[in-house]
Write a protein that holds these residues in place. Structure first.
Motif, mmCIF file in Angstrom:
data_model
loop_
_atom_site.group_PDB
_atom_site.id
_atom_site.type_symbol
_atom_site.label_atom_id
_atom_site.label_comp_id
_atom_site.label_asym_id
_atom_site.label_seq_id
_atom_site.Cartn_x
_atom_site.Cartn_y
_atom_site.Cartn_z
ATOM 1 N N ASN A 133 0.824 -1.215 0.000
ATOM 2 C CA ASN A 133 0.000 0.000 0.000
ATOM 3 C C ASN A 133 0.856 1.262 0.000
ATOM 4 O O ASN A 133 1.901 1.307 0.654
ATOM 5 C CB ASN A 133 -0.899 0.031 1.243
ATOM 6 C CG ASN A 133 -1.921 -1.109 1.254
ATOM 7 O OD1 ASN A 133 -2.060 -1.838 0.266
ATOM 8 N ND2 ASN A 133 -2.613 -1.245 2.362
ATOM 9 N N MET A 134 0.361 2.288 -0.676
ATOM 10 C CA MET A 134 1.065 3.567 -0.685
ATOM 11 C C MET A 134 0.904 4.290 0.652
ATOM 12 O O MET A 134 1.795 4.993 1.095
ATOM 13 C CB MET A 134 0.545 4.439 -1.825
ATOM 14 C CG MET A 134 1.483 5.547 -2.214
ATOM 15 S SD MET A 134 0.806 6.581 -3.509
ATOM 16 C CE MET A 134 1.134 5.598 -4.957
ATOM 17 N N GLY A 135 -0.243 4.119 1.291
ATOM 18 C CA GLY A 135 -0.486 4.780 2.583
ATOM 19 C C GLY A 135 -0.455 3.779 3.726
ATOM 20 O O GLY A 135 0.489 3.011 3.868
ATOM 21 N N THR A 136 -1.503 3.784 4.519
ATOM 22 C CA THR A 136 -1.545 2.874 5.679
ATOM 23 C C THR A 136 -1.735 1.418 5.231
ATOM 24 O O THR A 136 -2.307 1.149 4.176
ATOM 25 C CB THR A 136 -2.686 3.269 6.639
ATOM 26 O OG1 THR A 136 -2.749 2.301 7.701
ATOM 27 C CG2 THR A 136 -4.027 3.291 5.938
ATOM 28 N N HIS A 137 -1.276 0.510 6.088
ATOM 29 C CA HIS A 137 -1.475 -0.920 5.786
ATOM 30 C C HIS A 137 -2.911 -1.361 6.029
ATOM 31 O O HIS A 137 -3.314 -2.446 5.618
ATOM 32 C CB HIS A 137 -0.528 -1.777 6.635
ATOM 33 C CG HIS A 137 -0.805 -1.701 8.100
ATOM 34 N ND1 HIS A 137 -1.812 -2.436 8.694
ATOM 35 C CD2 HIS A 137 -0.246 -0.966 9.086
ATOM 36 C CE1 HIS A 137 -1.843 -2.161 9.991
ATOM 37 N NE2 HIS A 137 -0.911 -1.268 10.253
#
Ligand code: MF3
Ligand code: CO
Ligand code: CO
Length: 289
Positions: A246-250
């Motif tokens: 993921n680019m942000g949070t998991h």
């Protein structure tokens, strides 16, 4: 359970146990005695099974090749489902996802912030800038092949392109850790490291799996492990390397209506590639990709 040294080997090779898997079993037993989790015999694929699985893999990869040839903006994810379904049938296979635990379609198509298990639909039109994972699982003569690829639609921005590329690199680094008599957690350790180094996160709740005789077999394969952890890989084991990055949070959520589609909770993009690999005497063999 003891097998006589002159009895036929459990792998059905027809050879005597002492000339076949006796050394293999002794090696696993000594690793077990050193505290490692080890596979049992039903996780070990034998000759005829591997041959059958490879035939299934041919169909599996032909489906993804067919998608790769035509995928473009303006197409719907239902169009992708149609391609996978018709290619599979033409080659004599069955699409494993259809009706699997109630899954309604023949392939998974996960777009942008969708992490996995996206349901193909006439209403999902691919547009320039999208990234999509197409995850295909095939059954042929009872044997399973499972692989997935990412596709870039039209002009994709550099951030998303990089996510797709780094996720592929994660799979390739993981692949290099597939070695007999080493713990399977080494795969997740290098994947996690490479993802984090690039500022990404790794999905924790969903992972890879044994595959071949069934869709999802033991072992479960995590991509957030540390070096030295997990079950020992033994020649004949077959499983997938399929990290979701993921680019942000998991953190992820599952669609409460259809109970299948998984997406990131922050709406940021996610990427995944999937390889099916066999552990061999001296490393690995890729079965589908
Ligand atoms: N192909 C997926 C995997 O890699 C599983 C999809 S399950 C389905 O394990 F039902 F959504 F198809
Ligand atoms: Co898959
Ligand atoms: Co899989």
């Amino acid at each position: 359970m003891k097998i006589g040294r002159n009895s036929p080997c459990w792998c059905l090779s027809g050879k005597k146990y002492k000339q076949c898997h006796e050394a293999f079993d002794n090696k696993l037993m000594s690793l077990y005695n050193r505290g490692f989790d080890v596979p049992d015999h039903d996780m070990i694929k034998v000759g005829v099974e591997i041959e059958g699985i490879k035939k299934s893999a041919k169909i599996n990869m032909a489906c993804l090749d067919a998608v790769a040839e035509v995928i473009d903006e303006g197409m719907t994810t239902q169009d992708i489902d149609d391609i996978v379904s018709s290619t599979t049938k033409k080659m004599g296979g069955i699409c494993a996802p259809l009706n699997y635990d109630g899954f309604p379609k023949s392939v998974c198509t996960s777009v942008n912030d969708q992490v996995c298990h996206g349901i193909p639909s006439k209403d999902v039109v691919l547009k320039s800038g999208d990234i999509i994972n197409v995850d295909c699982t095939t059954i042929f003569e009872g044997y399973y092949a499972d692989s997935s690829r990412m596709f870039l639609i039209g002009d994709v921005d550099e951030d998303k392109k990089k996510l797709v590329e780094v996720t592929k690199e994660c799979c390739d680094l993981g692949l290099k850790q597939v070695k007999p008599w080493e713990p399977i957690g080494n795969i997740g350790a290098v994947i996690k490291e490479h993802a984090h180094k690039n500022g990404y996160t790794v999905v924790r709740e969903i992972g890879g799996h044994g595959v071949g005789i069934d869709f999802h077999e033991e072992p479960w394969v995590s991509y957030v492990t540390n070096m030295g952890e997990g079950m020992i890989m033994a020649p004949g084991m077959m499983f997938t390397i399929e990290p979701m990055i993921n680019m942000g949070t998991h953190s992820i959520k599952t669609d409460p209506i259809n109970n299948w589609e998984v997406s990131t909770i922050d709406g940021k993009p996610s990427a995944q590639w999937e390889y099916q690999v066999l552990v061999t005497e001296d490393g690995y063999e890729m079965i589908s990709w």
